[in-house]
Design a protein around this motif. Structure first.
Motif, short mmCIF file in Angstrom:
data_model
loop_
_atom_site.label_atom_id
_atom_site.label_comp_id
_atom_site.label_asym_id
_atom_site.label_seq_id
_atom_site.Cartn_x
_atom_site.Cartn_y
_atom_site.Cartn_z
N ILE A 18 0.82 -1.21 0.00
CA ILE A 18 0.00 0.00 0.00
C ILE A 18 0.85 1.27 0.00
N SER A 19 2.15 1.12 0.18
CA SER A 19 3.12 2.18 -0.06
C SER A 19 4.45 1.50 -0.29
N ARG A 20 5.48 2.25 -0.57
CA ARG A 20 6.76 1.63 -0.91
C ARG A 20 7.42 0.95 0.29
N ARG A 21 6.89 1.16 1.48
CA ARG A 21 7.48 0.49 2.66
C ARG A 21 6.42 -0.09 3.59
N THR A 22 5.18 -0.29 3.07
CA THR A 22 4.09 -0.77 3.92
C THR A 22 3.25 -1.81 3.21
N ALA B 213 -3.72 -6.07 9.81
CA ALA B 213 -2.38 -5.79 10.32
C ALA B 213 -1.58 -5.05 9.26
N VAL B 214 -0.69 -4.20 9.72
CA VAL B 214 0.21 -3.46 8.83
C VAL B 214 1.64 -3.94 9.09
N LEU B 215 2.33 -4.29 8.02
CA LEU B 215 3.74 -4.69 8.10
C LEU B 215 4.60 -3.51 7.65
N HIS B 216 5.47 -3.05 8.53
CA HIS B 216 6.39 -1.96 8.20
C HIS B 216 7.70 -2.60 7.74
N LEU B 217 8.06 -2.39 6.49
CA LEU B 217 9.23 -3.04 5.90
C LEU B 217 10.53 -2.38 6.35
N ASN B 218 11.61 -3.15 6.30
CA ASN B 218 12.90 -2.61 6.73
C ASN B 218 13.60 -1.80 5.65
N ALA B 219 13.00 -1.75 4.47
CA ALA B 219 13.51 -0.92 3.38
C ALA B 219 12.36 -0.64 2.43
N ARG B 220 12.48 0.41 1.66
CA ARG B 220 11.41 0.75 0.72
C ARG B 220 11.61 0.00 -0.59
N VAL B 221 10.54 -0.23 -1.30
CA VAL B 221 10.63 -0.75 -2.66
C VAL B 221 11.19 0.38 -3.53
N PRO B 222 12.28 0.15 -4.25
CA PRO B 222 12.88 1.22 -5.06
C PRO B 222 11.89 1.82 -6.05
N ALA B 223 11.99 3.12 -6.24
CA ALA B 223 11.07 3.81 -7.14
C ALA B 223 11.16 3.31 -8.57
N ASN B 224 12.34 2.80 -8.95
CA ASN B 224 12.52 2.31 -10.32
C ASN B 224 12.27 0.81 -10.46
N GLY C 6 10.84 5.25 11.98
CA GLY C 6 10.79 4.30 10.89
C GLY C 6 11.07 4.95 9.56
N LEU C 7 10.95 4.19 8.50
CA LEU C 7 11.25 4.69 7.17
C LEU C 7 10.06 5.47 6.59
N SER C 8 10.34 6.63 6.08
CA SER C 8 9.32 7.36 5.34
C SER C 8 9.37 6.89 3.89
N ASP C 9 8.55 7.46 3.04
CA ASP C 9 8.51 7.03 1.64
C ASP C 9 9.81 7.30 0.90
N ASP C 10 10.64 8.24 1.42
CA ASP C 10 11.91 8.48 0.76
C ASP C 10 12.99 7.55 1.28
N GLY C 11 12.59 6.65 2.23
CA GLY C 11 13.52 5.64 2.72
C GLY C 11 14.44 6.14 3.82
N LEU C 12 14.22 7.37 4.33
CA LEU C 12 15.08 7.94 5.35
C LEU C 12 14.45 7.81 6.73
N GLY C 13 15.25 7.47 7.73
CA GLY C 13 14.75 7.39 9.09
C GLY C 13 14.38 8.78 9.59
N ASN C 14 13.22 8.91 10.24
CA ASN C 14 12.75 10.21 10.70
C ASN C 14 13.09 10.49 12.15
N GLY C 15 13.41 9.44 12.92
CA GLY C 15 13.67 9.64 14.34
C GLY C 15 15.12 10.03 14.60
#
Length: 338
Positions: A79-83, A145-156, A288-297
């Protein structure tokens, strides 16, 4: 290797595969379904094509991936590049009365054949699991349930794409034709190596409750046909019900599969859009990872846990599964005999 050795090796390899496959998926068969003797299967489905199913993921037990694809336990939707959105009962372990650790799971995208691994295959770990705080393992209420992935799916990465969530609460009253996909059992009795898809129509609440009665609650949606014939079941749990290019449901439970009078019951995504958005934002705010794959905390990273809306509930130590123990014992015995 002589003929006798090759013969014995073939026997225990095939036996190990069958034991692992059946044991891994057996607990996902709902108590309601076990009241009926018919096999659980996708009936009258067809092989899926990439154009319409790139959001589909295979949820797997990492310990079960001794053969790539053998660890598959459920479906899910990107449902998103990391969810990933899936069913809570896919995460629940009734024998242990707890949820799985995030480190027990992996998510695979990129191939229609779940045993295929090539340059199109993307395997991602799960950093954290958010399960609805009011999930009931008996009634299947709030089975999400929502699974938060440890990396985003690459945009390409063109072999996968996120699917938007349906927000129309009135879909429950329509006769919209949708489709559900998964790697569950087919009419031949085995689990399909190829992703299958079948068309099902939304069944209104009052008609669905004709036989289900009070088992169908708010937050659920029914799809299938009252005359039976087409459905999804074991091995398809957690998978996507898609209506009009939007994720409308999550495979939850049913009585038998494609049984007359009992369409499939799905978690109604529209009822949980605010919750999904809240747990996703909470995960990002906590580092956690945002859609740009960067940690926000401040510290970045994530914790290996299952959670009820952010409250850590599961920190157990992973154990060797019963299937693997049985496989080891059988193979050892066969090696002695051979």
């Amino acid at each position: 290797m002589d003929f006798q050795g090759f013969f014995c090796y073939s026997i225990y390899t095939c036996l190990a595969f069958q034991v692992a496959q059946s044991t891994t998926l057996a607990h996902l068969k709902s108590p309601l379904e076990s009241q009926h003797s018919s096999e659980a299967k996708i009936i009258n489905g067809t092989e899926a094509l990439w154009d319409g199913t790139r959001y589909q993921v295979s949820l797997r037990l990492t310990a079960g991936e001794w053969l790539f694809g053998a660890g598959h336990i459920c479906g899910g939707a990107l449902i998103s590049r990391r969810t990933v959105l899936t069913a809570a009962h896919c995460i629940w372990m009734p024998a242990s009365n707890r949820f799985r650790n995030a480190s027990d799971l992996s998510v695979v995208v990129g191939n229609l054949n779940r045993y295929q691994r090539d340059n199109n295959t993307l395997v991602l770990g799960v950093s954290q699991i958010s399960v609805h705080r009011d999930y009931n393992a008996t009634s299947y209420r709030n089975d999400v349930a929502v699974l938060h992935l440890n990396a985003r799916v690459p945009a390409n990465f063109t072999r996968a794409r996120a699917i938007p969530l349906n927000g129309d609460l009135n879909l429950n009253a329509s006769n919209t034709v949708c489709h559900v996909s998964g790697w569950g059992r087919t009419e031949n009795g085995g689990y399909s190596p190829q992703l299958m898809v079948v068309d099902v129509a939304i069944v209104n609440r009052s008609q669905c409750a004709t036989n289900y009665g009070a088992l169908v609650h708010d937050g659920m949606i029914c799809a299938g046909y009252m005359e039976g014939g087409r459905d999804a079941c074991v091995g398809d749990s957690g998978g996507p019900l898609v209506c009009g290019e939007q994720l409308a449901g999550v495979v939850s439970f049913g009585v038998g599969c494609a049984q007359p009078g009992f369409p499939g019951v799905y978690t109604d995504v529209a009822s949980y859009v605010p919750w999904i958005n809240n747990v996703t934002k909470a995960y990002e705010d906590a580092g956690g990872l945002s859609d740009d794959g960067l940690g926000n905390g401040a510290n970045g990273g994530t914790n290996d846990s299952a959670s009820y809306n952010g409250t850590v509930n599961n920190s157990g130590v992973s154990m060797m599964s019963c299937a693997h123990a049985l496989i080891f014992a059988l193979c050892s015995l066969l090696m002695r005999i051979c």
